[in-house]
Design an enzyme around this catalytic site. Structure first.
Site, short mmCIF file in Angstrom:
data_model
loop_
_atom_site.label_atom_id
_atom_site.label_comp_id
_atom_site.label_asym_id
_atom_site.label_seq_id
_atom_site.Cartn_x
_atom_site.Cartn_y
_atom_site.Cartn_z
N THR A 74 -32.79 4.52 -3.57
CA THR A 74 -32.52 3.30 -2.66
C THR A 74 -33.82 2.86 -2.65
O THR A 74 -33.69 1.31 -2.90
CB THR A 74 -31.21 3.87 -1.50
OG1 THR A 74 -30.68 4.70 -1.84
CG2 THR A 74 -31.64 2.26 -1.61
N GLN A 179 -29.92 9.23 -12.63
CA GLN A 179 -29.22 10.24 -12.58
C GLN A 179 -30.11 9.97 -14.48
O GLN A 179 -29.24 11.18 -15.17
CB GLN A 179 -27.92 9.23 -13.60
CG GLN A 179 -27.03 9.07 -12.38
CD GLN A 179 -25.99 10.14 -11.53
OE1 GLN A 179 -26.63 10.99 -12.81
NE2 GLN A 179 -25.95 10.44 -10.72
N SER A 199 -35.30 9.97 -8.26
CA SER A 199 -34.56 10.84 -6.89
C SER A 199 -35.35 11.77 -6.83
O SER A 199 -34.50 12.67 -7.63
CB SER A 199 -33.41 10.37 -6.19
OG SER A 199 -32.83 10.49 -5.20
N THR A 237 -47.49 7.53 6.60
CA THR A 237 -48.13 9.05 6.47
C THR A 237 -47.21 9.83 5.04
O THR A 237 -45.90 9.59 5.31
CB THR A 237 -48.02 9.12 7.38
OG1 THR A 237 -49.07 9.11 8.05
CG2 THR A 237 -48.75 11.27 7.43
N CYS A 325 -21.56 7.20 -2.86
CA CYS A 325 -21.68 5.90 -1.23
C CYS A 325 -19.88 5.05 -1.61
O CYS A 325 -20.39 4.74 -0.71
CB CYS A 325 -22.88 5.29 -2.20
SG CYS A 325 -24.17 6.22 -2.92
C1 LIG Z 1 -28.32 8.42 -6.00
C2 LIG Z 1 -28.51 7.03 -7.14
C3 LIG Z 1 -29.48 6.30 -6.22
C4 LIG Z 1 -30.07 6.36 -4.72
O1 LIG Z 1 -30.43 7.34 -4.64
P1 LIG Z 1 -30.79 8.64 -3.80
O2 LIG Z 1 -31.84 9.35 -3.65
O3 LIG Z 1 -29.70 8.74 -3.16
O4 LIG Z 1 -31.31 6.60 -2.53
C5 LIG Z 1 -29.24 5.16 -6.93
N1 LIG Z 1 -28.78 5.09 -7.91
C6 LIG Z 1 -28.33 5.96 -8.96
C7 LIG Z 1 -27.95 5.85 -10.17
C8 LIG Z 1 -28.14 7.39 -8.30
O5 LIG Z 1 -27.09 8.04 -8.38
#
Ligand SMILES: *Cc1c(COP(=O)(O)O)cnc(C)c1O
Length: 385
Positions: A74, A179, A199, A237, A325
């Site tokens: 995010t 993903q 992520s 940091t 979400c």
């Molecule tokens: C999970 C997800 C996010 C958000 O990532 P976070 O690390 O949970 O904030 C954004 N885009 C996609 C396609 C996701 O599956």
């Protein structure tokens, strides 16, 4: 056998044991701040830079400095989109109708502030047409943002082709690869993107970690102001253990990628075929060819997705109605609406996302329980009368 059957890997993954082990010394032993001058801190700095190299190498970046550490998908996405848009003051932004809320909501926020937004439709299988991108492109388009693969229906988008469409355009090209990093081979040169978000917790790394790839020379504004870390663009940091864990997770996943892809393809095939064989009125959503090997997404007509999730939970099976979400709201998913499902069909849908620990026995256990659950719900449904 594992008491729970976890089939929600698109929502999050467990931390790999090798990742935990790699992180451990950086909490209380080598806990120094990487920006300090003494050896204790320099060690942390060297480890962070080593992690940056590992990640740059894994995604085909030309320089480690093109990789910036963040606190997750995010954050990377918000930074990419706002960092491009706010530097340019105004202009046109192009995105698709099936983006994750992190992209969608950021684009809508920018649109409220005067940026013009085009949201491209997708075909029934969830694929964006590169020719539509070409048609929608304008001389004042500053940003195109698309996802590499969809988190709900698993559709893999033609990013390379869109990248080619954009070669002569001034627009920056951002790809939400949350993903796909560690799940598909990723090469930012081949994808022809300028920015790419990832992520940690979607690839067997720690939660609250992530990175943004930003091609050298791209004009990107800062996200956080302060001490000037991350080339003055993302102060704060460094989360040293998190960064070490993120790089380790990517390293492990890259090594396992080929075998895991084969396993997941066979297991998801088994689940899809099993469902089609045993459950009438079940429709697979998304594309059959352009699909993440881990994703199985079905609509079970005359059922309720939420009720199925809760019913399966009682049997120790974790699945999802879609985006983690959006589960707080009972709104039908915007992704399922965009591929042409009715509200009713969208709310009768369930996502199964397989992962590293998924076994054939687990899939077979799901295939035992699921038909009973679907029948139970259908027997209670007024439409069954
Ligand atoms: C999970 C997800 C996010 C958000 O990532 P976070 O690390 O949970 O904030 C954004 N885009 C996609 C396609 C996701 O599956």
């Amino acid at each position: 056998m594992d008491p729970i059957i976890y089939l929600d890997h698109a929502a999050t993954t467990p931390v790999d044991p090798a990742v935990r082990k790699a992180m451990d010394p950086w909490f209380a032993q080598d806990f120094g701040n990487p920006t300090t001058l003494y050896a204790h801190g320099v060690r942390a700095d060297e480890a962070v830079e080593g992690a940056r190299q590992t990640i740059a190498h894994a995604i085909g970046a030309q320089r480690p400095q093109e990789v910036y550490f963040t606190a997750g998908g995010t954050e990377s996405i918000n930074w990419a989109l706002k960092g491009i848009a706010l530097e340019r003051v105004r202009g046109h932004i192009l995105t698709s109708a099936i983006e994750h809320s992190a992209v969608r909501e950021t684009c809508l926020w920018l649109a409220e502030r005067g940026f013009e937004l085009t949201i491209l439709p997708v075909a029934h299988d969830g694929v964006v047409d590169p020719a539509e991108v070409r048609r929608a492109l304008r001389s004042d388009t500053i940003l195109v943002t698309l996802m590499h693969a969809n988190n709900e229906i698993g559709t893999i988008e033609p990013i390379e082709e869109v990248g080619s469409v954009l070669t002569d355009s001034e627009a920056a090209f951002h790809v939400d690869a949350v993903q796909t990093v560690a799940h598909l081979p990723i090469d930012v040169q081949q994808l022809r993107c300028d920015l790419l978000s990832a992520s940690g917790h979607k690839l067997y790394g720690p939660k609250g970690t992530g990175f943004l790839y930003a091609r050298s020379g791209i004009r990107l504004g800062p996200l956080l102001h302060g001490g000037g870390q991350e080339r003055e663009l993302r102060s704060g940091t460094h989360n040293v253990p998190g960064i070490i864990g993120l790089a380790k997770a990517l390293e492990v996943s890259t090594r396992l990628l080929e075998t895991e892809t084969q396993q997941l393809t066979a297991l998801s095939r088994r689940l899809i075929d099993g469902i089609l064989e045993r459950i009438p009125g079940a429709t697979l959503n998304g594309s059959t060819e352009r699909r993440l090997p881990s994703n199985v997404h079905f609509t079970f007509e005359n059922t309720q997705g939420e009720a199925l999730v809760l019913g399966l939970d009682l049997a120790g099976i974790c699945v999802s109605t879609g985006s983690a979400c959006s589960t707080v709201s009972l709104e039908p998913s915007h992704v399922l609406k965009a591929i042409g499902l009715s509200d009713e069909q969208a709310l009768a849908s369930v996502r199964f996302t397989l992962g590293r620990s998924t076994t054939e026995e687990q899939i077979d256990a799901v295939l035992e329980v699921l038909p009973e659950e679907v029948n139970r719900l259908r027997a209670m449904s007024p439409r069954a009368l």
